[in-house]
Design an enzyme around this catalytic site. Sequence first.
Site, PDB file in Angstrom:
ATOM      1  N   TYR A   1      -5.248   4.198   6.718  1.00  0.00           N
ATOM      2  CA  TYR A   1      -4.008   3.467   6.449  1.00  0.00           C
ATOM      3  C   TYR A   1      -4.085   2.019   6.939  1.00  0.00           C
ATOM      4  O   TYR A   1      -3.771   1.088   6.185  1.00  0.00           O
ATOM      5  CB  TYR A   1      -2.849   4.203   7.115  1.00  0.00           C
ATOM      6  CG  TYR A   1      -1.471   3.745   6.727  1.00  0.00           C
ATOM      7  CD1 TYR A   1      -0.947   4.038   5.469  1.00  0.00           C
ATOM      8  CD2 TYR A   1      -0.663   3.048   7.629  1.00  0.00           C
ATOM      9  CE1 TYR A   1       0.337   3.647   5.120  1.00  0.00           C
ATOM     10  CE2 TYR A   1       0.621   2.659   7.280  1.00  0.00           C
ATOM     11  CZ  TYR A   1       1.121   2.960   6.029  1.00  0.00           C
ATOM     12  OH  TYR A   1       2.388   2.568   5.685  1.00  0.00           O
TER      13      TYR A   1
ATOM     14  N   ILE B   1       0.828  -1.211   0.000  1.00  0.00           N
ATOM     15  CA  ILE B   1       0.000   0.000   0.000  1.00  0.00           C
ATOM     16  C   ILE B   1       0.861   1.259   0.000  1.00  0.00           C
ATOM     17  O   ILE B   1       0.373   2.349  -0.334  1.00  0.00           O
ATOM     18  CB  ILE B   1      -0.988   0.016   1.177  1.00  0.00           C
ATOM     19  CG1 ILE B   1      -0.277   0.106   2.521  1.00  0.00           C
ATOM     20  CG2 ILE B   1      -1.903  -1.202   1.126  1.00  0.00           C
ATOM     21  CD1 ILE B   1      -1.216   0.387   3.678  1.00  0.00           C
ATOM     22  N   GLU B   2       2.138   1.136   0.358  1.00  0.00           N
ATOM     23  CA  GLU B   2       3.029   2.288   0.312  1.00  0.00           C
ATOM     24  C   GLU B   2       3.433   2.634  -1.126  1.00  0.00           C
ATOM     25  O   GLU B   2       3.421   3.800  -1.514  1.00  0.00           O
ATOM     26  CB  GLU B   2       4.295   2.026   1.136  1.00  0.00           C
ATOM     27  CG  GLU B   2       4.120   2.197   2.644  1.00  0.00           C
ATOM     28  CD  GLU B   2       4.051   3.656   3.056  1.00  0.00           C
ATOM     29  OE1 GLU B   2       4.359   4.527   2.230  1.00  0.00           O
ATOM     30  OE2 GLU B   2       3.681   3.922   4.205  1.00  0.00           O
ATOM     31  N   SER B   3       3.804   1.624  -1.920  1.00  0.00           N
ATOM     32  CA  SER B   3       4.433   1.908  -3.212  1.00  0.00           C
ATOM     33  C   SER B   3       4.005   0.990  -4.339  1.00  0.00           C
ATOM     34  O   SER B   3       4.399   1.229  -5.487  1.00  0.00           O
ATOM     35  CB  SER B   3       5.948   1.787  -3.060  1.00  0.00           C
ATOM     36  OG  SER B   3       6.300   0.427  -2.806  1.00  0.00           O
TER      37      SER B   3
END
Length: 367
Positions: free
Chosen positions: A212, A107-109
Amino acid sequence: MSVLFIPIAALALISGCATSSAIRPLPKPEVIASDIRDADAQVEPEPHSEVPMEINEDVQKWIDYFAIKDRVRFESFLLRGEYYRETIEAILTEHQVPRDMYYLAMIESGFMTQATSHASAVGVWQFIRATGRRYGMRQSAYLDERRDVIQATHAAARYLRDLHQEFGSWYLAMAAYNAGEGRIRRAIRIGRSRDFWVLVQKRVLPRETKNYVPKFLAAWIIGRKPAKFGFELPEQIESRYPNVEKATVPGSVHLNEIARVLGLEPNSLAPLNPHLIHGITPPEKTTYDIWVPQGQAAQLLAPEMPLARVTNPAALLPVRYRVRTGDTLEAIAKRHRISLASLKRLNGLDSDRIYRGQSLKVRPSSS
């Protein structure tokens, strides 16, 4: 193990393809709960290191989003991630961090080593400059170790472990990874709770941070059983991140020169060393460790295998630089190995004031 909250809508999605028109009988809820517990048992066995599995309305929203609305992009994340999965999970386990934190990088990148956010966070684990330096990742005009999957995963694992030790919760550790430790400390103080969901209800977390953890849980749930959600991934992954080892080489050497000496194809070392921005080892270093396929580092030590150096590495540097959020003129000058006075003179600046999006000349065009 925490109490599981599994609404009917979630059961419908878990039971089969989210976009299929075929009607299937739903499995019993206790069967699904058992599947989740079995999967959790594969994570680090110590109870304190388990990430609680919770499916609630917020998580369900992101399951719907990933499985339906953002389906094509999410499938690309799943496929790209499989290349790095074994490597990332092994490093997380080494640091006693739950293996399923792998999905945090998703989910970050989306597992893109060149990913850069609007806040100038970089790499698979999206480290900002300051946090990257705090966890030992060097950055210069030639080098950004935040792009190195191996180094960045070691750093992310240590950072997450430190956050878990402070907050006592993997949910709060993830929240702090996203928003910063200071904001989570403040949220705990104002909300008078160390329960992530309570802090969400009290609206003391930033909007992005509130989503998040649910995004992580949704990615985790789908990633566990992608076929249940209609994602048709290959049973056998053709390509995985190779076993590598460190090789010490001189500074100012191009990766293709190293590949030539090792008898490898040109450009074959670049994917293993995406942190070498211009494809050369940093000229400011006498020696530097790069990644090469396992078993080949010893060849570079042989005296009959000299490595030719790049004679004018500065010629590889860009002439201009676009200012990003968090940049300072002094930091830009240091990064491009130019004095602050020279940088100001090149750009006709009377002060240190700069703005996001500004294009600065960082070396003369004729060099």
